[in-house]
Design a protein around this motif. Structure first.
Motif, PDB file in Angstrom:
ATOM      1  N   ARG A   2       1.147  -1.035  -0.144  1.00 20.12           N
ATOM      2  CA  ARG A   2       0.147   0.096  -0.016  1.00 20.12           C
ATOM      3  C   ARG A   2       0.663   1.132  -0.071  1.00 20.12           C
TER       4      ARG A   2
ATOM      5  N   VAL B 225       2.713   1.659  -3.235  1.00 26.39           N
ATOM      6  CA  VAL B 225       1.502   2.132  -4.301  1.00 26.39           C
ATOM      7  C   VAL B 225       1.101   3.847  -4.547  1.00 26.39           C
TER       8      VAL B 225
ATOM      9  N   VAL C 124      -4.614   0.984  -3.623  1.00 27.08           N
ATOM     10  CA  VAL C 124      -4.866  -0.738  -3.566  1.00 27.08           C
ATOM     11  C   VAL C 124      -6.036  -0.763  -2.817  1.00 27.08           C
TER      12      VAL C 124
ATOM     13  N   CYS D  73      -3.812  -2.857  -7.588  1.00 25.89           N
ATOM     14  CA  CYS D  73      -3.396  -1.778  -7.684  1.00 25.89           C
ATOM     15  C   CYS D  73      -3.589  -0.938  -8.582  1.00 25.89           C
TER      16      CYS D  73
END
Length: 815
Positions: A767, A770, A777, A791
């Motif tokens: 997380r 990303v 996510v 993602c």
């Protein structure tokens, strides 16, 4: 004078007749020579008498006019053709007054010239020669007149009848030698005043704020005041007189008519004055020697009159647009005006109203139509209504309840033109609304009393309008302390024992009494009172100009907030200690772990000698365990760096398909051990995105590792990617046992693991990395149906905010 001249007249006539008879006798007695001498003697006697009469007429200091006919022939007007007798001196003296004459006959010239001057009869009454002469010739009415000229000359004119003839004696006092003082005594008092101070009289006319001028009998200008000269743009009076500068041709005609009629004439018309078109009211009056005129500029008066008329029409039109019925009765109690609303209000036939009925008749008509309020004694009630015309006190207002249920308010006032003005307002809906409003107000008051919050309302004048029971309870006030219209300052004094900060009260007062837009705003604040309670207050302006002030006791809330604040601070301290501990432990574990892993690698490669099968298996376990522990330490350090904000992305073009392939190969050995196949579902031509290759690889590997831990033999793992609207969706999906719903909420939190087989740092790093790329996510799972982690990565450089969540998906960080 009358007897002597009459005898002379008779003698002269007799002589003429005798001569005529003699001549006739001589002719008819042509053969009678004996009587010739007698007739000659008779003729000489008659000639002597005629000569004697002519001598008498020649010695007379005046002129005698004789009319043989009662009415003059056509073309001679009122003057006729009189015969003239008198001395040449008297005739010449009187002809000097004939400047205004328009004929060649001496007698008529004298009469026309004298007729333009003012004359007085024996009783002192002013008249005109022309009018007196007409009455003499038509009716035989004698007269005696004294005519005064502007030069101060007095002329006496006497008229009598001699048989069928009319005789007029005209005598000039200056020729006859008569004292002018005696004649001047017959002038009235007003003329004497002017004669005593003619300069003041002339100065008064010169200072008059209007045009004044005088013309002679020929309608020629003789005098004008400065205002007249200015209006006609003349430089001096002499110049105006020399040029005979008249206002216009119509003014000349008006002067001629006034002189001829002997009566003043008046007209209002437009004239050019000082180069402008103005409206003048002209009055032309016959005076001695001609006519005098005044002209008053009434342009502004006419404009004002027109403006008043327009305003009256506009006023009436405005009244016609009013919703209230309006009626005006004059001083005679008759209807002189009503608007359309009045006609519609009472439903009366327009023809009846157009007849201007009396007030009493109008009331009777309404009574007949059953449109008046019910009264026990109608005659007495009507008398009271009509008596209001004589009422000197203030006129009352009444409420009429009509038989059809309507309620009317009647306002009366005196009309400036006399009479009464009545205004009828239909307040049926107003009364109904007021009743509803009162009921609503009672309901609101009851509702306010049920509130726990204290509520008080102050008007724009700073006086108390409304308060509920909670206000008195909160501020510990007795009911009598909250009297109606209590000033704000008095209310503050009652509340000061609990809160004495005058600055805060002043801010509240400004929101109540200051009408400016800046002050009429919502104001919030807190009061910490002397009894250790905390109040939150709010001022809010109301649409009617009043201000509502609400108080809420937030003492308990503040205590809870304080407790939560202390707990949050404790959690922050614990988190900080945890981070420090993790960092220290991680760094402290790395060195011995490297030593263990290095020695195990040397044993595995038989550097120190051969190993039996059991030893090989144990060394392999040491290598695997040390690798997992090293990877765990790396994850711990990454998490710590991310939370500290020390991770920087190395952005650049990253081929999505190649990155997925490399990540799958890294996890292939683990997949072979568990016999779980990993499949790639991605277009090799999907292209590149701006991303950190190392961190995205770490994301995919962590997702694959998490999937491998939750799958068994026979399950599959699929890695897919697709590009959609500038976003690449990278998905790792497995067919494993799934994740419980309660575990999904904390799946991406640090140090959380659904199966306790790991530290739970992999998904947390997924997380974080990303989101650092500007993505987000999402996780979807049901127990027994596997887990899908998606993602969402932007194709371009990361933006400040993550892209929006597509419909139907659940954002992971929102959980």
């Amino acid at each position: 004078m009358d007897g002597g001249f009459a005898s002379l007249l008779v003698a002269g006539g007799s002589a003429a007749i005798a001569i005529a008879a003699l001549l006739w006798a001589l002719r008819v007695t042509d053969g009678a020579r004996g009587g010739v001498d007698a007739w000659k003697k008779r003729a000489r006697d008659l000639e002597d008498k005629v000569a004697w009469a002519d001598a008498i007429f020649g010695a007379h200091p005046g002129v005698v006019l004789i009319w043989d006919e009662p009415q003059g022939p056509a073309g001679q007007g009122e003057w006729g053709t009189p015969r003239v007798y008198g001395s040449p001196l008297a005739l010449a003296s009187l002809l000097r007054f004939s400047g205004a004459a328009s004929t060649g006959e001496p007698a008529v010239r004298i009469l026309q010239g004298l007729s333009i001057f003012q004359a007085q009869d024996a009783t002192g009454v002013e008249t005109r020669l022309g009018a007196a002469l007409t009455r003499l010739r038509r009716e035989g009415a004698p007269f005696s007149l004294t005519i005064s000229t502007p030069d101060g000359v007095f002329v006496e004119v006497d008229g009598r009848t001699a048989g069928a003839r009319a005789v007029v004696w005209i005598m000039d006092a200056s020729v006859r030698g008569v004292e002018e003082g005696g004649a001047r005594g017959r002038i009235d008092g007003a003329h004497q005043v002017i004669a005593r101070d003619p300069a003041a009289f002339l100065e008064m006319w010169n200072e008059a704020p209007f045009m004044a001028w005088r013309v002679n009998g020929a309608c020629e200008l003789e005098w004008a005041n400065p205002d007249y000269l200015t209006a006609l743009e003349a430089k001096a009076l002499d110049q105006a007189v020399a040029r005979n500068l008249q206002l216009d041709s119509e003014a000349v005609d008006l002067a001629r008519k006034a002189i001829e009629s002997g009566a003043p004439l008046e007209e209002t018309r437009s004239c050019v004055v000082r180069g402008e078109l103005r409206t003048l009211r002209i009055r032309m009056s016959p005076v001695a020697g001609g006519a005098a005129a005044v002209a008053i500029d009434v342009t502004e008066a006419d404009a004002a009159r027109e403006l008043v008329a327009k305003q009256q029409r506009a006023h009436d039109e405005t009244l016609n647009h009013l919703a209230e019925g309006v009626a005006v009765f004059d001083a005679q109690k008759r209807l002189v005006f009503h608007n359309r609303a009045f006609e519609q209000l009472w439903g009366i036939d327009p023809a009846f109203l157009q007849d201007r009925p009396a007030h009493a008749a109008w009331l009777d008509h309404l009574k007949e139509k059953r449109k008046l309020p019910a009264t026990a004694n109608y005659a007495e009630w009507r008398a009271g209504e009509l008596a209001l015309y004589q009422e000197v006190a203030e006129l009352p207002e009444d409420m009429w309840v009509l038989p059809d249920g309507r309620m009317l308010r009647i306002a009366r006032q005196r009309h400036p033109g006399g009479g009464l003005l009545l205004v009828f307002s239909d307040i049926t809906n107003e009364v109904s609304l007021k009743s509803s409003y009162d009921a609503l107000l009672q309901t609101q008051r009851a509702a306010l009393d049920k509130l726990h919050e204290a509520v008080v309302v102050f008007g724009l004048d700073g006086r108390l309008k409304l308060s509920n029971a909670a206000f008195a309870t909160m501020w510990k006030l007795a009911p009598e302390q909250l009297e109606a219209d209590l000033p704000f300052d008095k209310a503050v004094e009652a509340c000061q024992p609990l809160f004495h900060d005058r600055a805060v009260w002043a801010q509240v007062r400004a929101r109540i009494t200051d009408p400016s837009p800046e002050a009429r705003t919502e104001y919030r604040g807190e009061m910490r009172r002397s009894d250790d309670t905390v109040l939150k207050f709010l001022t809010r302006p109301l649409p009617d100009g009043a201000t509502l002030v609400a108080f809420q006791d937030i003492t308990a809330d503040r205590r809870v907030e304080d407790a939560l604040r202390e707990r949050a601070e404790a959690f922050e301290d614990a988190d900080r200690l945890k981070t420090q501990f993790v960092e220290n432990v991680s760094y402290q574990l790395r060195n011995p772990l490297q030593a263990i892993h290095g020695n195990a690698e040397m044993l595995h490669h038989r550097i120190f000698g051969p190993l039996n099968d059991r030893q090989v298996e144990q060394v392999a376990s040491i290598i695997e365990a040390s690798g997992n522990l090293s990877k765990l330490i790396d994850n711990i350090l990454d998490v710590a760096m991310v939370e500290a904000g020390n991770v920087q992305l190395d952005l650049g073009p990253m081929d999505v398909y190649e990155t997925i392939s490399e990540s799958v190969q890294m996890a292939a050995s683990k997949a072979r051990d568990t016999e779980v196949p990993i499949r790639i579902k991605c277009d090799p031509q999907i292209g590149a995105i701006d991303a950190d290759h190392k961190r995205i690889t770490q994301v995919i590997v962590n997702l694959l590792s998490n999937a491998l831990r939750h799958t068994e033999r026979g399950d599959t793992i699929t890695v897919s990617a697709e590009r959609l609207d500038g976003v690449v969706r990278l998905t790792v999906q497995d067919t494993g046992k799934g994740m419980p719903f309660d575990a999904q909420t904390h799946a991406f939190d640090s140090f959380q693991s659904g199966d306790r087989r790991g530290a739970g740092l992999g998904l947390a790093l997924v997380r974080s990395f990303v989101e650092m790329h500007g993505g987000w996510v999402a996780l979807q799972s049901e127990p027994g149906s596997g887990v899908t982690v998606t993602c969402h990565l932007p194709a371009s450089a990361p933006s400040a905010a993550p892209p929006p969540v597509p419909p139907g998906e659940k954002r992971r960080d929102a959980a």
